[in-house]
Design a protein around this motif. Structure first.
Motif, PDB file in Angstrom:
ATOM      1  N   GLU A  83     -30.641   8.751   7.308  1.00 33.45           N
ATOM      2  CA  GLU A  83     -31.206   9.912   6.630  1.00 33.45           C
ATOM      3  C   GLU A  83     -32.101  10.653   7.493  1.00 33.45           C
ATOM      4  O   GLU A  83     -32.196  11.833   7.404  1.00 33.45           O
ATOM      5  CB  GLU A  83     -32.086   9.276   5.420  1.00 33.45           C
ATOM      6  CG  GLU A  83     -30.775   8.674   4.375  1.00 33.45           C
ATOM      7  CD  GLU A  83     -31.732   7.928   3.184  1.00 33.45           C
ATOM      8  OE1 GLU A  83     -32.983   8.219   3.133  1.00 33.45           O
ATOM      9  OE2 GLU A  83     -30.990   7.428   2.371  1.00 33.45           O
ATOM     10  N   ASP A  84     -32.999  10.269   8.282  1.00 35.61           N
ATOM     11  CA  ASP A  84     -34.052  10.875   8.957  1.00 35.61           C
ATOM     12  C   ASP A  84     -33.232  11.747  10.033  1.00 35.61           C
ATOM     13  O   ASP A  84     -33.461  12.998  10.240  1.00 35.61           O
ATOM     14  CB  ASP A  84     -34.900   9.913   9.722  1.00 35.61           C
ATOM     15  CG  ASP A  84     -35.789  10.808  10.560  1.00 35.61           C
ATOM     16  OD1 ASP A  84     -36.354  11.596   9.973  1.00 35.61           O
ATOM     17  OD2 ASP A  84     -36.235  10.459  11.562  1.00 35.61           O
ATOM     18  N   ARG A  87     -31.799  14.784   8.254  1.00 38.02           N
ATOM     19  CA  ARG A  87     -32.937  15.829   7.985  1.00 38.02           C
ATOM     20  C   ARG A  87     -33.362  16.460   9.372  1.00 38.02           C
ATOM     21  O   ARG A  87     -33.406  17.778   8.910  1.00 38.02           O
ATOM     22  CB  ARG A  87     -34.236  15.114   7.623  1.00 38.02           C
ATOM     23  CG  ARG A  87     -33.915  14.680   6.057  1.00 38.02           C
ATOM     24  CD  ARG A  87     -35.089  14.038   5.616  1.00 38.02           C
ATOM     25  NE  ARG A  87     -35.118  13.203   4.252  1.00 38.02           N
ATOM     26  CZ  ARG A  87     -35.922  12.388   3.967  1.00 38.02           C
ATOM     27  NH1 ARG A  87     -36.774  11.988   4.563  1.00 38.02           N
ATOM     28  NH2 ARG A  87     -35.559  11.630   2.679  1.00 38.02           N
ATOM     29  N   GLN A  90     -30.508  19.327   9.944  1.00 40.92           N
ATOM     30  CA  GLN A  90     -30.548  20.458   9.179  1.00 40.92           C
ATOM     31  C   GLN A  90     -31.381  21.416   9.471  1.00 40.92           C
ATOM     32  O   GLN A  90     -32.432  21.368  10.355  1.00 40.92           O
ATOM     33  CB  GLN A  90     -31.129  20.100   7.839  1.00 40.92           C
ATOM     34  CG  GLN A  90     -30.042  19.066   6.859  1.00 40.92           C
ATOM     35  CD  GLN A  90     -30.694  18.748   5.561  1.00 40.92           C
ATOM     36  OE1 GLN A  90     -31.829  18.830   5.245  1.00 40.92           O
ATOM     37  NE2 GLN A  90     -29.756  18.092   4.818  1.00 40.92           N
TER      38      GLN A  90
END
Length: 167
Positions: A83-84, A87, A90
């Protein structure tokens, strides 16, 4: 004073009795209501020792403990790392980072200086208006104002004549 001492002593005795009963229960000695032991003999529990082989027991591979912290957080670290990375990949949105009022401290620091400037600006505007009104009425206060008024009148006349010729 004696009543509080008696109540403290009785509370202490009751706690001691409960602790003794708890200790007996933990060791496998059942305590009846009257405080007497049950007639069953003490049985030694062998959790980590195998009396047949006379060695320590090891946990079997097939015998997995379900409720351990390691099992609960098994895939959590990989999930958080993934997930990191998403992020980070993005695009960075600057509008979400920028403060809502970026210059509030500048306004606070300049407020005193601006108040002085506003006062002086208002005074100078009033002075200019008075001079213009005096020039329009034809009674200038000083020689330079009189000369400037004559030059303005001459420039207006020339501008009027130029606009008349163009028509």
């Amino acid at each position: 004073m004696t009543t509080t001492t008696n109540s403290l002593e009785s509370a202490s005795e009751a706690r001691k009795e409960r602790l003794v009963a708890l200790r007996r229960r933990k060791l496998g000695q059942d305590v009846e209501e009257g405080g007497e032991r049950s007639k069953e003999p003490f049985r030694f529990r062998q959790r980590n020792f195998d009396p047949e082989t006379r060695t320590l027991r090891k946990h079997n591979a097939g015998e997995e403990q379900e409720d351990t912290v390691e099992n609960q957080v098994k895939g959590l670290a990989e999930k958080i790392i993934a997930e990191d990375e998403e992020r980070r990949n993005q695009e960075l949105d600057l509008f979400n980072i920028a403060p809502k009022r970026p210059n509030w401290d500048l306004k606070r620091n300049l407020e005193k200086k601006l108040s002085r400037l506003e006062r002086k600006t208002a005074e100078s505007i009033h002075l200019l208006i008075r001079k213009r009104m005096a020039a329009q009425q034809g009674t200038p206060d000083d020689l330079s104002a009189q000369i400037n008024a004559q030059q303005r009148d001459a420039e207006r006349d020339e501008a009027d004549e130029a606009s008349d010729e163009e028509e």
